[in-house]
Design an enzyme around this catalytic site. Sequence first.
Site, PDB file in Angstrom:
ATOM      1  N   ASP A   1       0.830  -1.211   0.000  1.00  0.00           N
ATOM      2  CA  ASP A   1       0.000   0.000   0.000  1.00  0.00           C
ATOM      3  C   ASP A   1       0.859   1.254   0.000  1.00  0.00           C
ATOM      4  OD1 ASP A   1      -2.201   1.630   0.013  1.00  0.00           O
ATOM      5  OD2 ASP A   1      -2.648   1.362   2.135  1.00  0.00           O
ATOM      6  N   GLU A   2       1.539   1.475  -1.104  1.00  0.00           N
ATOM      7  CA  GLU A   2       2.297   2.704  -1.331  1.00  0.00           C
ATOM      8  C   GLU A   2       1.789   3.362  -2.611  1.00  0.00           C
ATOM      9  OE1 GLU A   2       6.728   2.353  -0.199  1.00  0.00           O
ATOM     10  OE2 GLU A   2       6.221   0.426  -1.118  1.00  0.00           O
TER      11      GLU A   2
END
Length: 305
Positions: A165-166
């Site tokens: 989750d970047e």
Amino acid sequence: MFTPVRRRVRTAALALSAMAALALGATATSGAAAAPVAAKQGPTSVAYVEVNNNSMLNVGKYALANGGGNVFDVAVIFAANINYNTGTKAATLYFNENVQRVLDNAATQIRPLQQKGIKVVLSVLGNHQGAGFANFPSQQAASTFAKQLSDTVTKYGLDGIDFDDEYADYGNNGTGQPNASSFVYLVSALRANMPAKIISLYNIGPAASRLSYGGVDVSSKFDYAWNPYYGSWQVPAIALPKSKLSPAAVAIGGTSQSTAASLARRTVSEGYGVYLTYNLDGADRSADVSAFTRELYGSDARYTP
């Protein structure tokens, strides 16, 4: 505070979304059964490969000098993306042309690793469009994306999905900010769709801190979680046994051999079961790899081009 050193190179032109690929292609099979794997005792070793620049086959070129077992147990295709369709206002799974090429050529890029006993997992990463794992507006939206993921695993004969989750840039294109329910719905649906496949967590971003909602905690639905900061030691904040955690993370060729060795030694001494590496390229990295295999497995690594 450590800074992630991952390169995030993407080439958008000519890339296809996963949904389009699924519509056009036939379902892949996993091919021949895996050959017997030489016994290896010690932590699970993971190798991320930037397929924009390097071949997945590099993962299979390293074996332990003592016993001949694979150095790496899990190979991660880095990376597909979670994109946002502004027309349908929905998240969609997207492959740039390099990821698509690996998948389309699974017979020569993925199956050889699996036949050695190496699991091949697809990492999914944000793409600055506002869509992320933590901001699905409903349970149905999360379930729809989960089906895109599991359909991809089935189509290409993969061994699982890795969440990173970047770079979602939550809020872009009118998307919502992270909410408490989204990732729980997504992981729950994905695990239901593929009960025997790998689901791993690159322990970073809003999703990684939103693992419980409405009395449901999805921590136990993950097979692995790892530290996202290369050259450091950080135990992932998730309720998994030590056997499924990698507090150590190294960038091959970017983390010093002494640090890689120290992190491997600590992995063993503190009883953790996973050792994470990133950016395995096409050069002979046997010296870098041996620095940690000596500590993890009591053996140097042998490179075979």
